[in-house]
Design an enzyme around this catalytic site. Sequence first.
Site, mmCIF file in Angstrom:
data_model
loop_
_atom_site.group_PDB
_atom_site.id
_atom_site.type_symbol
_atom_site.label_atom_id
_atom_site.label_comp_id
_atom_site.label_asym_id
_atom_site.label_seq_id
_atom_site.Cartn_x
_atom_site.Cartn_y
_atom_site.Cartn_z
ATOM 1 N N THR A 177 -11.592 5.663 10.954
ATOM 2 C CA THR A 177 -11.744 5.129 12.318
ATOM 3 C C THR A 177 -11.231 6.113 13.375
ATOM 4 O OG1 THR A 177 -9.720 3.912 11.905
ATOM 5 C CG2 THR A 177 -11.765 2.667 11.779
ATOM 6 N N GLY A 205 1.016 -2.390 8.700
ATOM 7 C CA GLY A 205 2.158 -1.519 8.483
ATOM 8 C C GLY A 205 3.339 -1.872 9.364
ATOM 9 N N ARG A 206 3.456 -1.131 10.489
ATOM 10 C CA ARG A 206 4.651 -1.223 11.337
ATOM 11 C C ARG A 206 5.046 -2.614 11.814
ATOM 12 N NH1 ARG A 206 2.294 3.724 14.567
ATOM 13 N NH2 ARG A 206 0.469 2.670 13.701
ATOM 14 N N ASP A 248 -3.383 4.294 -1.981
ATOM 15 C CA ASP A 248 -4.297 4.726 -0.911
ATOM 16 C C ASP A 248 -4.221 6.240 -0.764
ATOM 17 O OD1 ASP A 248 -5.830 4.919 1.418
ATOM 18 O OD2 ASP A 248 -4.168 4.313 2.724
ATOM 19 N N PRO A 284 -16.706 15.328 -9.109
ATOM 20 C CA PRO A 284 -16.652 14.074 -9.894
ATOM 21 C C PRO A 284 -15.626 14.093 -11.015
ATOM 22 C CG PRO A 284 -18.930 14.653 -9.428
ATOM 23 C CD PRO A 284 -18.100 15.800 -8.919
ATOM 24 N N LYS A 344 -7.146 8.130 -1.180
ATOM 25 C CA LYS A 344 -8.494 8.528 -0.708
ATOM 26 C C LYS A 344 -9.008 9.758 -1.446
ATOM 27 C CE LYS A 344 -7.588 6.785 3.984
ATOM 28 N NZ LYS A 344 -6.147 6.543 3.927
ATOM 29 N N ASP A 398 -13.198 14.796 -4.278
ATOM 30 C CA ASP A 398 -13.214 16.084 -4.968
ATOM 31 C C ASP A 398 -14.444 16.088 -5.859
ATOM 32 O OD1 ASP A 398 -12.350 18.515 -6.274
ATOM 33 O OD2 ASP A 398 -10.290 17.982 -5.763
ATOM 34 N N LYS A 446 0.848 -1.195 0.000
ATOM 35 C CA LYS A 446 0.000 0.000 0.000
ATOM 36 C C LYS A 446 0.878 1.236 0.000
ATOM 37 C CE LYS A 446 -2.448 1.538 3.760
ATOM 38 N NZ LYS A 446 -2.230 2.985 3.859
ATOM 39 N N GLN A 484 -2.550 2.746 17.289
ATOM 40 C CA GLN A 484 -3.897 2.306 16.917
ATOM 41 C C GLN A 484 -4.723 2.169 18.195
ATOM 42 O OE1 GLN A 484 -5.094 2.119 13.978
ATOM 43 N NE2 GLN A 484 -3.623 1.299 12.499
HETATM 44 O O1 C5P Z 1 1.376 0.566 11.058
HETATM 45 P P1 C5P Z 1 -0.073 0.165 11.042
HETATM 46 O O2 C5P Z 1 -0.305 -1.317 10.855
HETATM 47 O O3 C5P Z 1 -0.848 0.743 12.194
HETATM 48 O O4 C5P Z 1 -0.627 0.862 9.698
HETATM 49 C C1 C5P Z 1 -1.962 0.742 9.301
HETATM 50 C C2 C5P Z 1 -2.169 1.367 7.969
HETATM 51 O O5 C5P Z 1 -3.576 1.345 7.687
HETATM 52 C C3 C5P Z 1 -1.725 2.818 7.837
HETATM 53 O O6 C5P Z 1 -1.269 3.032 6.499
HETATM 54 C C4 C5P Z 1 -2.991 3.612 8.081
HETATM 55 O O7 C5P Z 1 -3.009 4.840 7.412
HETATM 56 C C5 C5P Z 1 -4.047 2.664 7.483
HETATM 57 N N1 C5P Z 1 -5.387 2.850 8.032
HETATM 58 C C6 C5P Z 1 -5.669 2.680 9.364
HETATM 59 N N2 C5P Z 1 -6.954 2.875 9.819
HETATM 60 C C7 C5P Z 1 -7.923 3.208 8.973
HETATM 61 C C8 C5P Z 1 -7.659 3.362 7.608
HETATM 62 C C9 C5P Z 1 -6.347 3.161 7.167
HETATM 63 O O8 C5P Z 1 -4.798 2.370 10.160
HETATM 64 N N3 C5P Z 1 -9.141 3.343 9.408
#
Ligand code: C5P
Length: 249
Positions: free
Chosen positions: A130, A220-221, A71, A78, A73, A76, A44, A200
């Site tokens: 979220t 991600g991390r 990603d 159409p 998002k 704007d 992503k 998170q």
């Molecule tokens: O590092 P981590 O696993 O927390 O990264 C989660 C990824 O998912 C990030 O790129 C974040 O922007 C994305 N994301 C999220 N929550 C959302 C939508 C996207 O964590 N509701």
Amino acid sequence: MPRADCIHQRDFAEPRIIVALDLASAGQALDLVDRLDPTRCRLKVGNELFVHSGPEVVKRLIDRGYSVFLDLKFHDIPNTVAGACRAAADLGVWMVNVHALGGKEMLEAARRAVGSDSQRPLLIGVTILTSHDTQSLGEIGLREDPSVVVDRLAELAQHTGLDGVVCSAQEAFGLRARFATDFLLVVPGIRALGAQADDQRRVVTPAAAVAAGADYLVVGRPITQAADPLWALSALEQEMYSARHRLDQ
Ligand code: C5P
């Protein structure tokens, strides 16, 4: 690489983990992906990496054999969103997303713009981020419970022909019960059993996300900052496959 033609399958043999490359340079991203495997995960590219390194980094990731979820998002008018979606399709990305809050006309324009051939990108809607809660939604005039707004926007996404939505695992459970299995649920906030949550607020294990009906897990991390990213990916895959196996029994 399987793309839009795979969406009607619930085939966990294809890569279901999408690694979020929230990194500050193309160099860091390429170093990391050279330690991963395009047959085991997708990638992503979000705002941070895209603003740093632009379409060039996306091309280089695709050249290395990876499916890329762009990603950004889009939200704007159409015509502008349609142009951005066409550009994403021309770039060869596997998945791209738009804000469902952009409304019916914008979503329809985005859907037309990605085209209809089997190589088109999957088009995914973002419902309510979220990071919002009831209070912050009220501040922008959305006075219902966040889950009600998420349901309504997911329905709009489906009616306008989008392939699915990004949602939390908590939301996935209700959405999976409501929509057919070809409506994709892309779920972030994933952590292995017992791992740290970072920033998170609510995290779920890969097993819980799969049990809730997730099709793709965004991580991600836990992978990008691991000493051995491929090992970290394998551990998460293992949890996901065991859950899948249990559900199939
Ligand atoms: O590092 P981590 O696993 O927390 O990264 C989660 C990824 O998912 C990030 O790129 C974040 O922007 C994305 N994301 C999220 N929550 C959302 C939508 C996207 O964590 N509701």
